[in-house]
Design a protein around this motif. Structure first.
Motif, PDB file in Angstrom:
ATOM      1  N   UNK A   1       0.832  -1.203   0.000  1.00  0.00           N
ATOM      2  CA  UNK A   1       0.000   0.000   0.000  1.00  0.00           C
ATOM      3  C   UNK A   1       0.869   1.256   0.000  1.00  0.00           C
ATOM      4  N   UNK A   2       1.971   1.198   0.732  1.00  0.00           N
ATOM      5  CA  UNK A   2       2.920   2.324   0.733  1.00  0.00           C
ATOM      6  C   UNK A   2       3.464   2.547  -0.678  1.00  0.00           C
ATOM      7  N   UNK A   3       3.818   1.453  -1.333  1.00  0.00           N
ATOM      8  CA  UNK A   3       4.370   1.557  -2.676  1.00  0.00           C
ATOM      9  C   UNK A   3       3.343   2.117  -3.656  1.00  0.00           C
ATOM     10  N   UNK A  19      -0.725   6.003  -7.086  1.00  0.00           N
ATOM     11  CA  UNK A  19      -1.933   5.223  -7.363  1.00  0.00           C
ATOM     12  C   UNK A  19      -2.951   5.412  -6.234  1.00  0.00           C
ATOM     13  N   UNK A  20      -4.200   5.109  -6.539  1.00  0.00           N
ATOM     14  CA  UNK A  20      -5.264   5.224  -5.530  1.00  0.00           C
ATOM     15  C   UNK A  20      -5.455   3.904  -4.807  1.00  0.00           C
ATOM     16  N   UNK A  21      -5.790   4.013  -3.514  1.00  0.00           N
ATOM     17  CA  UNK A  21      -6.075   2.824  -2.720  1.00  0.00           C
ATOM     18  C   UNK A  21      -7.575   2.552  -2.742  1.00  0.00           C
ATOM     19  N   UNK A  22      -7.930   1.272  -2.646  1.00  0.00           N
ATOM     20  CA  UNK A  22      -9.336   0.886  -2.605  1.00  0.00           C
ATOM     21  C   UNK A  22      -9.875   1.058  -1.183  1.00  0.00           C
ATOM     22  N   UNK A  31       2.025  12.853  -2.771  1.00  0.00           N
ATOM     23  CA  UNK A  31       1.164  12.389  -3.866  1.00  0.00           C
ATOM     24  C   UNK A  31      -0.299  12.790  -3.708  1.00  0.00           C
ATOM     25  N   UNK A  32      -0.709  13.147  -2.487  1.00  0.00           N
ATOM     26  CA  UNK A  32      -2.104  13.513  -2.264  1.00  0.00           C
ATOM     27  C   UNK A  32      -3.018  12.300  -2.274  1.00  0.00           C
ATOM     28  N   UNK A  33      -4.330  12.561  -2.196  1.00  0.00           N
ATOM     29  CA  UNK A  33      -5.331  11.501  -2.261  1.00  0.00           C
ATOM     30  C   UNK A  33      -6.508  12.011  -3.086  1.00  0.00           C
ATOM     31  N   UNK A  34      -7.206  11.106  -3.727  1.00  0.00           N
ATOM     32  CA  UNK A  34      -8.397  11.484  -4.484  1.00  0.00           C
ATOM     33  C   UNK A  34      -9.530  11.813  -3.511  1.00  0.00           C
ATOM     34  N   UNK A  35     -10.601  12.434  -4.049  1.00  0.00           N
ATOM     35  CA  UNK A  35     -11.775  12.739  -3.213  1.00  0.00           C
ATOM     36  C   UNK A  35     -12.313  11.477  -2.557  1.00  0.00           C
ATOM     37  N   UNK A  36     -12.428  10.422  -3.348  1.00  0.00           N
ATOM     38  CA  UNK A  36     -12.995   9.173  -2.840  1.00  0.00           C
ATOM     39  C   UNK A  36     -12.094   8.553  -1.775  1.00  0.00           C
ATOM     40  N   UNK A  37     -10.784   8.563  -2.012  1.00  0.00           N
ATOM     41  CA  UNK A  37      -9.849   8.022  -1.020  1.00  0.00           C
ATOM     42  C   UNK A  37      -9.939   8.792   0.295  1.00  0.00           C
TER      43      UNK A  37
END
Length: 433
Positions: free
Chosen positions: A6-8, A14-17, A48-54
């Motif tokens: 997940x760190x990688x 990339x986005x996490x589920x 890297x930030x996170x998406x709205x959904x993440x």
């Protein structure tokens, strides 16, 4: 599933589920994921930030990591308010009884302060006899009958956020919009609110120094609310100078009561009415903001808002006589006048320096273990835009400590002067819905 993967993923943008975020937060809360791996993840998010959904999923995972408050027995739409913090910010003391006076239930859980002054709980504890602890049944009953109750936050509310925040503080990852936003909103979600009004402060005395950063944070939190089914409004307000004229605990209670009589300082009244109007509309008491503001202003002028505050104090064990007799609140032994050495128009005030000066007088905590002196604080006599002559009173320091030289120096140096009149920044910058 492995944390290193997940760190990688986040390191590579990339986005996490949802499942991956749940795995990470559950594992970290249970001490199955070590601090060094969570530190690496926080740094990856920082870059890297996170998406709205993440960000919304991270918020929900942290909200679910501990106790959640079920407020369903409370009648009506429950609207909560959060401020990102500032110097002299006593708006919760004003807004809670004001909104309750128009029939919108205010079921608030507040924390203690760490820094220049106490939090809302600390200010209320300065009222003789006031109790911030009660049973869940009494809390709900008070809200249903009086439309207002305020207690301290549960010790096990969002434990994942507590752990992650402490880690961010020592790994230089505090200033990440997704992590800040999810931290704030997870506590609001766990506290059971149906709708949320956010007061995002901007300026020298705020966490967000620039309007651009404050707008990003506000927008992110509003988006989180949308994703999680909570109506959310953010108000961007000025914190380039202290809010109101009083900083401290007991003296902020006094200033809050002045606003509740309709005789408060203009800028403090403006932000209070703006926040309260949004809360009243979200709570279903009014269809539009103009109607809400008119009625709330009337509640200030006709005494009903102050009467609600008095009833609230009495219901939680406090002495309601403080409403008429301010001297019943804690009083400082020493009062030191800080006078100007210069002449000119006040062009700027370093609100943060004023706040630190108040902490040095005993009004705040440098560490969680420090005890607050409810009587300590600062009364501000000159603000941005005022003309000052040499020798004029800038501030008055209130303390029970024998030495206040450092606080005096910080308060005086917080002022900047120019020869020509200056334009005062607006109290409200914008509203994000």
């Amino acid at each position: 599933m492995r944390m290193v993967d997940l760190i990688q993923k986040k390191r590579d943008g990339q986005s996490l589920s949802e499942a991956e975020i749940q795995f990470m937060i559950k594992g970290y809360t249970a001490d199955e994921i070590p601090d060094y791996q969570m530190s690496a993840f926080a740094m990856a998010v920082y870059f890297q930030g996170m998406s709205e959904e993440e960000t919304a999923q991270l918020t929900m995972a942290m909200a679910d990591s501990g106790d959640t408050v079920d407020l369903s027995p409370i009648e009506g739409v429950i609207v909560d308010k959060h401020s990102t913090g500032g110097v002299g910010d006593k708006t919760s003391l004003i807004i809670a009884p004001l909104v309750a006076s128009v029939g919108v239930p205010v079921a608030k859980m507040s924390g203690r302060g760490l820094g220049h002054t106490g939090g809302t709980v600390d200010k209320l504890e300065g009222i003789p006899g006031f109790q911030i602890e009660m049973t869940r049944e009494q809390f709900i009953d008070n809200v249903n009958t009086l439309k207002l109750a305020l207690v301290g936050q549960s010790g096990n509310l969002t434990p994942a956020d507590k752990k992650l925040y402490a880690l961010r503080d020592v790994t230089a990852t505090v200033n990440s919009i997704p992590l800040i936003a999810s931290s704030i909103m997870s506590k609001k979600i766990a506290s059971g609110a149906d709708a949320i009004v956010l007061d995002v402060k901007v300026g020298s005395g705020a966490f967000m120094k620039s309007l651009e950063d404050a707008r990003k944070l506000a927008t992110t939190m509003v988006q989180i609310g949308k994703h999680l089914g909570r109506r959310t409004v953010a108000v961007l307000s000025d914190m380039n100078q202290p809010l109101g004229h009083e900083i401290g605990n007991a003296n902020e209670v006094v200033e809050a009561m002045q606003v509740l009589t309709g005789m408060g300082e203009a800028r403090l009244t403006e932000i209070s009415l703006t926040l309260a109007s949004h809360m009243a509309v979200l709570g279903g008491a009014f269809d539009d903001l103009e109607q809400a503001r008119q009625e709330l202003t009337a509640k200030l002028k006709n005494g009903q808002a102050l009467a609600t505050f008095r009833t609230f104090i009495e219901a939680q064990g406090g002495n309601p006589d403080i409403v008429d007799r301010h001297e019943l609140l804690p009083q400082a032994k020493h009062h030191l006048e800080v006078r100007s050495e210069k002449e000119g128009y006040v062009s700027a005030m370093d609100a943060e320096s004023i706040g630190i000066a108040a902490m040095l007088l005993g009004a705040g905590r440098e560490t969680k273990e420090d005890r607050i002196d409810y009587a300590a604080g600062i009364s501000i006599h000159k603000k941005v835009g005022d003309f000052v002559k040499a020798g004029d009173l800038l501030v008055e320091l209130h303390t029970n400590r024998e030495q206040a030289a450092r606080a005096e120096e910080m308060a005086r140096s917080a002022y900047e002067f120019v020869d020509s009149p200056v334009e005062v920044k607006p109290m409200i910058y914008e509203i994000i819905e």
